[in-house]
Motif scaffolding. Structure first.
Motif, PDB file in Angstrom:
ATOM      1  N   GLY A 136      77.143  -4.106  96.647  1.00  0.00           N
ATOM      2  CA  GLY A 136      76.848  -2.795  96.176  1.00  0.00           C
ATOM      3  C   GLY A 136      75.322  -2.176  96.947  1.00  0.00           C
ATOM      4  O   GLY A 136      74.467  -3.110  96.840  1.00  0.00           O
ATOM      5  N   LYS A 137      75.600  -0.972  97.298  1.00  0.00           N
ATOM      6  CA  LYS A 137      74.208  -0.208  97.904  1.00  0.00           C
ATOM      7  C   LYS A 137      74.362   0.975  97.576  1.00  0.00           C
ATOM      8  O   LYS A 137      75.564   1.816  97.415  1.00  0.00           O
ATOM      9  N   ASN A 138      73.090   1.662  97.169  1.00  0.00           N
ATOM     10  CA  ASN A 138      73.081   3.159  96.953  1.00  0.00           C
ATOM     11  C   ASN A 138      73.290   3.921  98.259  1.00  0.00           C
ATOM     12  O   ASN A 138      72.362   3.749  99.019  1.00  0.00           O
ATOM     13  N   VAL A 139      74.384   4.975  98.172  1.00  0.00           N
ATOM     14  CA  VAL A 139      74.439   5.677  99.432  1.00  0.00           C
ATOM     15  C   VAL A 139      74.504   7.227  98.848  1.00  0.00           C
ATOM     16  O   VAL A 139      75.271   7.579  98.018  1.00  0.00           O
ATOM     17  N   PHE A 140      73.921   8.028  99.771  1.00  0.00           N
ATOM     18  CA  PHE A 140      74.030   9.261  99.741  1.00  0.00           C
ATOM     19  C   PHE A 140      74.107   9.874 101.101  1.00  0.00           C
ATOM     20  O   PHE A 140      73.057   9.920 101.888  1.00  0.00           O
ATOM     21  N   VAL A 141      75.248  10.828 101.370  1.00  0.00           N
ATOM     22  CA  VAL A 141      75.460  11.395 102.813  1.00  0.00           C
ATOM     23  C   VAL A 141      75.463  13.081 102.670  1.00  0.00           C
ATOM     24  O   VAL A 141      76.079  13.397 101.822  1.00  0.00           O
ATOM     25  N   ALA A 142      74.664  13.558 103.706  1.00  0.00           N
ATOM     26  CA  ALA A 142      74.687  15.010 103.653  1.00  0.00           C
ATOM     27  C   ALA A 142      74.811  15.310 105.321  1.00  0.00           C
ATOM     28  O   ALA A 142      74.687  14.351 105.949  1.00  0.00           O
ATOM     29  N   ASP A 143      75.057  16.660 105.505  1.00  0.00           N
ATOM     30  CA  ASP A 143      74.846  17.176 106.778  1.00  0.00           C
ATOM     31  C   ASP A 143      73.537  16.842 107.686  1.00  0.00           C
ATOM     32  O   ASP A 143      73.846  16.581 108.822  1.00  0.00           O
ATOM     33  N   LEU A 178      82.064  -2.107 100.616  1.00  0.00           N
ATOM     34  CA  LEU A 178      80.923  -1.470 100.243  1.00  0.00           C
ATOM     35  C   LEU A 178      81.150  -0.785  98.899  1.00  0.00           C
ATOM     36  O   LEU A 178      82.217  -0.136  98.872  1.00  0.00           O
ATOM     37  N   LEU A 179      80.471  -1.236  97.964  1.00  0.00           N
ATOM     38  CA  LEU A 179      80.478  -0.637  96.473  1.00  0.00           C
ATOM     39  C   LEU A 179      79.411   0.310  96.415  1.00  0.00           C
ATOM     40  O   LEU A 179      78.144  -0.006  96.472  1.00  0.00           O
ATOM     41  N   THR A 180      79.708   1.650  96.363  1.00  0.00           N
ATOM     42  CA  THR A 180      78.723   2.542  96.005  1.00  0.00           C
ATOM     43  C   THR A 180      78.630   2.935  94.533  1.00  0.00           C
ATOM     44  O   THR A 180      79.610   3.447  94.016  1.00  0.00           O
TER      45      THR A 180
END
Length: 363
Positions: A238-245, A326-328
């Motif tokens: 588990g890892k915190n992920v945030f994707v944007a442009d 991968l668990l977000t």
């Protein structure tokens, strides 16, 4: 690399339980449409920021609204359930899922939950209860002959037929039982050693990047106890992920939005009170007062553009030695849903294709 959701489930205290549940269902539907493999739903009783005390009720609703995604309770806190009742509840839910259910188990770590149920966590009573409850549940699912179980915490009788028409009959749909997941938080997690020993799904909630490799050492150590060979493809991380442009946009919608608020108002104060802020530190010399959302975002999260996140994930994958899923964690973006749903989509469609590790070589 496969993708999944790990949902605490995080919601701000002002969110109604109904609205919180509808957002969780929306996230799960979106994950299913994108091709995420699984979603795990947490269970807590006394945490306003994690307000789901019966996650299997949410799972039952989600099964009707999705097609392929596997759904799990991650985890049932076994000290708080009578094992005979839970064995039947899980077996029934497994039938409703037609093979899409995952059975996560845990011993509980919140002091307030332990106090509510009068379980002594300081002496490890919760861990001992978990082991006993799981032993009973597995016996009920796998042993055909009647038995009497006299434990330290529960007594259970699996009877023979009574009055010709009564008797135990419920076993899971998946044989011999649903996949069992066990989560671990600390670098040298005892629960991950148990996962390795029993051949259960190991689930690492690795805030520190370096913790993941230590988690795998724990899994291997447990496996040696029973002569098993652990499979990295089964390992969930588990890892915190945030994707944007852009990197700037990702920072704004994570650190300065609900993801950051969850840590600012809940996770950091909680772990500070527990004396466990070290789980966020790559270096023990970092003072506690420096463990801020900005610090955690820089040192623990994967946020940024698709290129940035792919590079961070590749580096993490190499230092971890390789893992399968991968668990977000999911957060409450009900007030701005499109940015979160876009992040989920970019992770699947833009980040994963960029990863070097998709050649399936484990280090």
């Amino acid at each position: 690399m496969k993708l999944g959701l790990f949902m605490y489930a995080s919601h701000p205290p002002e969110r109604s339980y109904y609205d919180a549940t509808q957002w969780d269902l929306e996230m799960i539907r979106h994950a299913d449409e994108l091709g995420y493999e699984e979603a795990w739903l947490g269970e807590h009783f006394t945490a306003e920021w994690e307000p789901i005390p019966a996650p299997d009720l949410l799972v039952a609703q989600a099964l009707l609204q999705t097609k392929k995604i596997k759904l799990g309770v991650g985890a049932y806190l076994l000290p708080y359930h009578h094992p005979a009742e839970l064995a039947h509840r899980v077996a029934y839910l497994d039938h409703l899922s037609q093979g899409r259910f995952l059975f996560g188990v845990g011993s509980s770590g919140l002091s307030s939950d332990l106090a509510l149920f009068n379980v002594d966590g300081s002496t490890g009573q919760n861990v001992k209860m978990t082991a006993e409850a799981l032993d009973i549940i597995l016996k009920l699912w796998t042993e055909k002959e009647p038995f009497e179980y006299r434990g330290n915490y529960w007594n259970v009788n699996k009877t023979d037929r009574m009055f010709e028409v009564l008797g135990p009959h419920m076993t899971p749909y998946q044989k011999p039982y649903p996949p069992i997941g066990v989560a671990g938080l600390s670098p040298h997690s005892e629960t991950l050693k148990l996962a390795g020993q029993k051949g259960f799904i190991p689930m690492s909630l690795a805030y520190q990047h370096s913790a993941a490799s230590k988690n795998w050492e724990s899994i291997e150590e447990g496996a040696k106890r029973s002569g098993k060979t652990p499979d990295r493809q089964e390992w969930r991380v588990g890892k915190n992920v945030f994707v944007a442009d852009t990197d700037e946009e990702a920072y704004e919608h994570s650190v300065n939005s609900m993801m950051g608020r969850h840590f600012r108002e809940y996770s950091i104060p909680l772990f500070k009170s527990l004396g466990r802020l070290s789980i966020f530190k790559e270096n023990e010399s970092v003072p506690d007062e420096d463990v801020t959302v900005d610090y955690i975002a820089k040192n623990c999260w994967f946020i940024g553009s698709p290129d940035t996140v792919a590079k961070k994930l590749d580096h993490f994958y190499e230092i971890s030695g390789g893992f399968g899923t991968l668990l977000t964690p999911g957060y409450d973006y009900l007030d701005n849903p499109e940015v979160w749903k876009k992040s989920m989509r970019l992770l699947k469609e833009e980040v994963l294709p960029r990863l070097k590790q998709n050649r399936k070589v484990y280090y």
